[in-house]
Design an enzyme around this catalytic site. Structure first.
Site, short mmCIF file in Angstrom:
data_model
loop_
_atom_site.label_atom_id
_atom_site.label_comp_id
_atom_site.label_asym_id
_atom_site.label_seq_id
_atom_site.Cartn_x
_atom_site.Cartn_y
_atom_site.Cartn_z
N ASP A 105 16.05 21.54 -29.65
CA ASP A 105 15.71 22.93 -29.89
C ASP A 105 16.23 23.77 -28.71
O ASP A 105 17.41 23.70 -28.40
CB ASP A 105 14.19 23.05 -30.09
CG ASP A 105 13.73 24.43 -30.51
OD1 ASP A 105 13.92 24.79 -31.69
OD2 ASP A 105 13.18 25.15 -29.66
N TYR A 212 13.45 34.06 -26.25
CA TYR A 212 13.97 34.77 -27.43
C TYR A 212 14.29 36.22 -27.10
O TYR A 212 15.29 36.77 -27.57
CB TYR A 212 12.95 34.70 -28.57
CG TYR A 212 12.76 33.31 -29.11
CD1 TYR A 212 13.59 32.80 -30.10
CD2 TYR A 212 11.74 32.50 -28.62
CE1 TYR A 212 13.42 31.52 -30.59
CE2 TYR A 212 11.56 31.21 -29.11
CZ TYR A 212 12.40 30.72 -30.09
OH TYR A 212 12.24 29.45 -30.57
N HIS A 268 12.14 19.25 -38.16
CA HIS A 268 12.68 19.76 -36.90
C HIS A 268 12.20 18.95 -35.70
O HIS A 268 12.92 18.82 -34.71
CB HIS A 268 12.25 21.23 -36.76
CG HIS A 268 12.73 21.89 -35.51
ND1 HIS A 268 14.04 22.28 -35.32
CD2 HIS A 268 12.07 22.26 -34.38
CE1 HIS A 268 14.17 22.85 -34.14
NE2 HIS A 268 12.99 22.84 -33.55
#
Length: 296
Positions: A105, A212, A268
């Site tokens: 990730d 982010y 994931h």
């Protein structure tokens, strides 16, 4: 698993790039450096640490902003160039000239960027459920992936994402792990509590979200990409609800020595949901690279 894993590793700190990072370590030998993703911390590698400590000095890092690592203020502190410098400082600070770098990730995104910036510091690269940055950028042109990535835009808002994630005793974290997993027994109550504890430390959640928020100002997401010469293994859980399987395809055009392994019926959270398969693919790849380079 949580209690035994916490006691079987050594907890240490290292100064790098003007901050102090926490890591756990176990084993002796060449360096295998593990980088976690969002919203995790070093604990996401709990199934890999004992496996690879038989042959490596395994170091699982808390990235800046996470768990017990420093949490510098401001969005700019989480731009990709700073994250990459952290990793270079860790490798050199631990006394190694090269390492095997594995990332999942966000840790995988940092690993991709690091491999391009510091290829001389890497023996090999392993990325898990994170596409090559050029493929991710191309994927955002696909409506399906754009919809799956809509959370990225939400996370760039001020304050509101923190409030949503904290609500209901961090119910969003429980959903993120168990709701996305194919195998619903992947995360025990103890595992979930461990992740909640790390995310609730002062300043941690905002720091985690700042990864982010830094995306629009980071040159990493706008640059063009050449051919990476570092041997690379990509492992991909096929049932990832955040990242389309198509993002893993065509990566060989960017990497000269590329290996791809899919894991069906896996989400994931690939190294936590299918640890035995992930460990096997990692071992096969590392053994192959050692043979190709004449290492024992």
């Amino acid at each position: 698993m949580a209690v035994s894993m916490m006691t079987e590793v050594q907890h240490r700190f290292i100064e790098t790039n003007g901050i102090r990072l926490h890591y756990v370590t176990r084993g002796e030998g060449p360096l295998l450096l593990l980088l976690h993703g969002f919203p995790e911390f070093w604990y996401s590698w709990r199934h890999q640490i004992p496996e690879f400590a038989q042959d490596y000095t395994v170091v699982a890092l808390d990235l800046r902003g996470y768990n017990d690592s420093d949490k510098p203020e401001g969005v700019d502190a989480y731009r990709m160039p700073e994250l990459v410098k952290d990793i270079a400082g860790v490798i050199r600070g631990l006394g190694y000239e090269r390492c095997v770098l594995a990332g999942h990730d966000w840790g995988g995104a940092i690993a991709w960027a690091f491999a391009y910036e510091y290829p001389e510091l890497l023996e090999a690269l392993i990325v898990l459920n994170i596409p090559h940055p050029a493929r991710f950028r191309a994927g955002l042109q696909m409506p399906q992936q754009l919809l799956k990535s809509s959370y990225i835009g939400f996370f760039q808002l001020p304050v509101l994402p923190e409030l949503v994630i904290q609500a209901g005793d961090y119910a969003a974290l429980t959903y993120a792990f168990r709701g996305m997993a194919v195998r619903k027994d992947t995360f025990s109550d103890e595992d979930i509590a461990t992740y909640k504890e790390a995310a609730s430390k002062p300043g941690a959640l905002t720091a985690m979200l700042n990864y982010y928020r830094a995306i629009p100002s980071s040159p990493f997401f706008q640059k063009s990409w050449g051919i990476l010469e570092v041997p690379t293994l990509m492992i991909w859980g096929e049932e990832d609800t955040a990242l389309s399987k198509e993002l893993s395809m065509q990566t060989e055009q960017y990497v000269s020595d590329f290996h791809l392994r899919y894991i069906p019926n896996c989400s994931h959270w690939v190294q936590q949901e299918q640890p035995e398969q992930v460990n096997r693919y990692m071992r096969e790849f590392l053994a192959l690279e050692r043979r190709l380079h004449g290492q024992a």
